[in-house]
Scaffold this motif. Sequence first.
Motif, PDB file in Angstrom:
ATOM      1  N   UNK A   1      -9.725 -24.742  34.410  1.00 35.66           N
ATOM      2  CA  UNK A   1      -9.278 -25.520  33.258  1.00 35.66           C
ATOM      3  C   UNK A   1     -10.235 -25.393  32.082  1.00 35.66           C
ATOM      4  N   UNK A   2     -11.453 -24.922  32.319  1.00 38.26           N
ATOM      5  CA  UNK A   2     -12.434 -24.783  31.249  1.00 38.26           C
ATOM      6  C   UNK A   2     -12.124 -23.526  30.465  1.00 38.26           C
ATOM      7  N   UNK A   3     -11.956 -23.656  29.163  1.00 34.10           N
ATOM      8  CA  UNK A   3     -11.621 -22.527  28.303  1.00 34.10           C
ATOM      9  C   UNK A   3     -12.730 -22.303  27.294  1.00 34.10           C
ATOM     10  N   UNK A   4     -12.819 -21.085  26.815  1.00 30.57           N
ATOM     11  CA  UNK A   4     -13.842 -20.730  25.846  1.00 30.57           C
ATOM     12  C   UNK A   4     -13.179 -20.196  24.589  1.00 30.57           C
ATOM     13  N   UNK A   5     -13.970 -20.056  23.550  1.00 32.84           N
ATOM     14  CA  UNK A   5     -13.407 -19.725  22.247  1.00 32.84           C
ATOM     15  C   UNK A   5     -12.755 -18.353  22.223  1.00 32.84           C
ATOM     16  N   UNK A   6     -13.145 -17.446  23.133  1.00 29.72           N
ATOM     17  CA  UNK A   6     -12.517 -16.133  23.145  1.00 29.72           C
ATOM     18  C   UNK A   6     -11.318 -16.078  24.085  1.00 29.72           C
ATOM     19  N   UNK A   7     -10.948 -17.226  24.669  1.00 29.27           N
ATOM     20  CA  UNK A   7      -9.767 -17.307  25.520  1.00 29.27           C
ATOM     21  C   UNK A   7      -8.752 -18.192  24.816  1.00 29.27           C
ATOM     22  N   UNK A   8      -7.675 -17.607  24.342  1.00 29.29           N
ATOM     23  CA  UNK A   8      -6.698 -18.351  23.570  1.00 29.29           C
ATOM     24  C   UNK A   8      -5.888 -19.272  24.471  1.00 29.29           C
ATOM     25  N   UNK A   9      -5.643 -20.487  23.989  1.00 32.59           N
ATOM     26  CA  UNK A   9      -4.771 -21.416  24.690  1.00 32.59           C
ATOM     27  C   UNK A   9      -3.321 -20.998  24.468  1.00 32.59           C
ATOM     28  N   UNK A  10      -2.392 -21.510  25.296  1.00 28.10           N
ATOM     29  CA  UNK A  10      -0.982 -21.178  25.076  1.00 28.10           C
ATOM     30  C   UNK A  10      -0.509 -21.529  23.674  1.00 28.10           C
ATOM     31  N   UNK A  11      -0.979 -22.676  23.160  1.00 30.55           N
ATOM     32  CA  UNK A  11      -0.581 -23.070  21.812  1.00 30.55           C
ATOM     33  C   UNK A  11      -1.092 -22.102  20.762  1.00 30.55           C
ATOM     34  N   UNK A  12      -2.341 -21.643  20.924  1.00 29.48           N
ATOM     35  CA  UNK A  12      -2.903 -20.690  19.960  1.00 29.48           C
ATOM     36  C   UNK A  12      -2.199 -19.348  20.038  1.00 29.48           C
ATOM     37  N   UNK A  13      -1.780 -18.970  21.260  1.00 30.49           N
ATOM     38  CA  UNK A  13      -1.049 -17.717  21.414  1.00 30.49           C
ATOM     39  C   UNK A  13       0.283 -17.758  20.677  1.00 30.49           C
ATOM     40  N   UNK A  14       0.973 -18.896  20.813  1.00 32.35           N
ATOM     41  CA  UNK A  14       2.253 -19.065  20.115  1.00 32.35           C
ATOM     42  C   UNK A  14       2.034 -19.061  18.608  1.00 32.35           C
ATOM     43  N   UNK A  15       0.964 -19.712  18.170  1.00 31.89           N
ATOM     44  CA  UNK A  15       0.682 -19.784  16.738  1.00 31.89           C
ATOM     45  C   UNK A  15       0.427 -18.399  16.152  1.00 31.89           C
ATOM     46  N   UNK A  16      -0.227 -17.527  16.927  1.00 35.23           N
ATOM     47  CA  UNK A  16      -0.496 -16.178  16.429  1.00 35.23           C
ATOM     48  C   UNK A  16       0.786 -15.388  16.204  1.00 35.23           C
ATOM     49  N   UNK A  17       1.826 -15.724  16.940  1.00 35.35           N
ATOM     50  CA  UNK A  17       3.083 -14.992  16.829  1.00 35.35           C
ATOM     51  C   UNK A  17       3.968 -15.506  15.694  1.00 35.35           C
ATOM     52  N   UNK A  18       3.571 -16.616  15.071  1.00 32.33           N
ATOM     53  CA  UNK A  18       4.365 -17.156  13.967  1.00 32.33           C
ATOM     54  C   UNK A  18       4.210 -16.293  12.726  1.00 32.33           C
ATOM     55  N   UNK A  19       5.196 -16.321  11.833  1.00 31.79           N
ATOM     56  CA  UNK A  19       5.034 -15.616  10.551  1.00 31.79           C
ATOM     57  C   UNK A  19       3.924 -16.256   9.730  1.00 31.79           C
ATOM     58  N   UNK A  20       3.340 -15.516   8.790  1.00 31.56           N
ATOM     59  CA  UNK A  20       2.192 -16.047   8.028  1.00 31.56           C
ATOM     60  C   UNK A  20       2.465 -17.380   7.347  1.00 31.56           C
ATOM     61  N   UNK A  21       3.680 -17.554   6.765  1.00 30.36           N
ATOM     62  CA  UNK A  21       3.951 -18.815   6.063  1.00 30.36           C
ATOM     63  C   UNK A  21       3.964 -19.988   7.030  1.00 30.36           C
TER      64      UNK A  21
END
Length: 287
Positions: free
Chosen positions: A136-156
């Motif tokens: 359950x411990x995550x680090x800054x170079x391991x993206x969370x599921x939410x951050x992964x989804x956010x990366x796939x969003x369009x820039x706007x």
Amino acid sequence: VTPASSMNVICGRAAYAPTNSGTKLGSGRSPVNANRATANLLPKLRNRKNGRGRGSMFVVRASDGTESSTMDYAGALKFLGLSESASSEDMVKAKNQMISRYENQEDKLQKVEAAYDVVLMRSLMKRSQGEVSDNRVKYADVLSPGATVKQKLPPWARDLTTKLPPRPAFETPDNETLTQCGIALGVLTALTLAQGCSQPPGVDNPPGLQLSLALLGSVWLLRKKNLTLSRSISLALLGLSAGAFVGGAVQGWLRVDIVPLGALSSPSALVSEFGLLGIFAASAFLY
């Protein structure tokens, strides 16, 4: 004590946490991407596997190269309000919230940065030495599921999410804040109860004056925490809404307008009592 040379990795401020673009960091501070910064730190840390005890100290240097503070791991965790199992997301969130809170207090900002550096360095050392077994411990170079989804969003869409206000955070209030909230809550709830009991059945005049005074007092207390006016008003209204929701549920169950609770037959007075409680709970425990 860690040699000064080992801390040069941190001294460059590479581990800045990502912050909403609308947050003022004070003194010209501009965060960079923590994911990239941590990834750059890991290879260097893997070459330094000289283990450090639980109570080890780190000398942390400010961005100008001057020594800012010396803080141990336990003290850094306590200052940031973190546990030993805190994830990277918890660390950067705690840092950003405290930077926002102490926006114009340079000494506090230096202490925040020092504490964050100590906690981040320890977590990276534990990871590089294979001491972390909790998935359950995550680090800054391991993206969370939410951050992964956010990366796939369009820039706007990504820009829109960064402009959203930060979520309310909890803190343990000091004795002075608890005393001020308790006195104000006691006086206003007593006045509201007296007004509700003095009204004859069928008459229901909402205690608007008491609620207005409570909101003003709440904003004043929140402003003392170095919050902006807009955020203080938002948190006070959030407390009022939450309290009124609970009060409405209680009124729907008791129905004091049909079966008076002693001398109290005013639904608005009953709901307002919970609204007042919510307002001052927000003042004491949120920021």
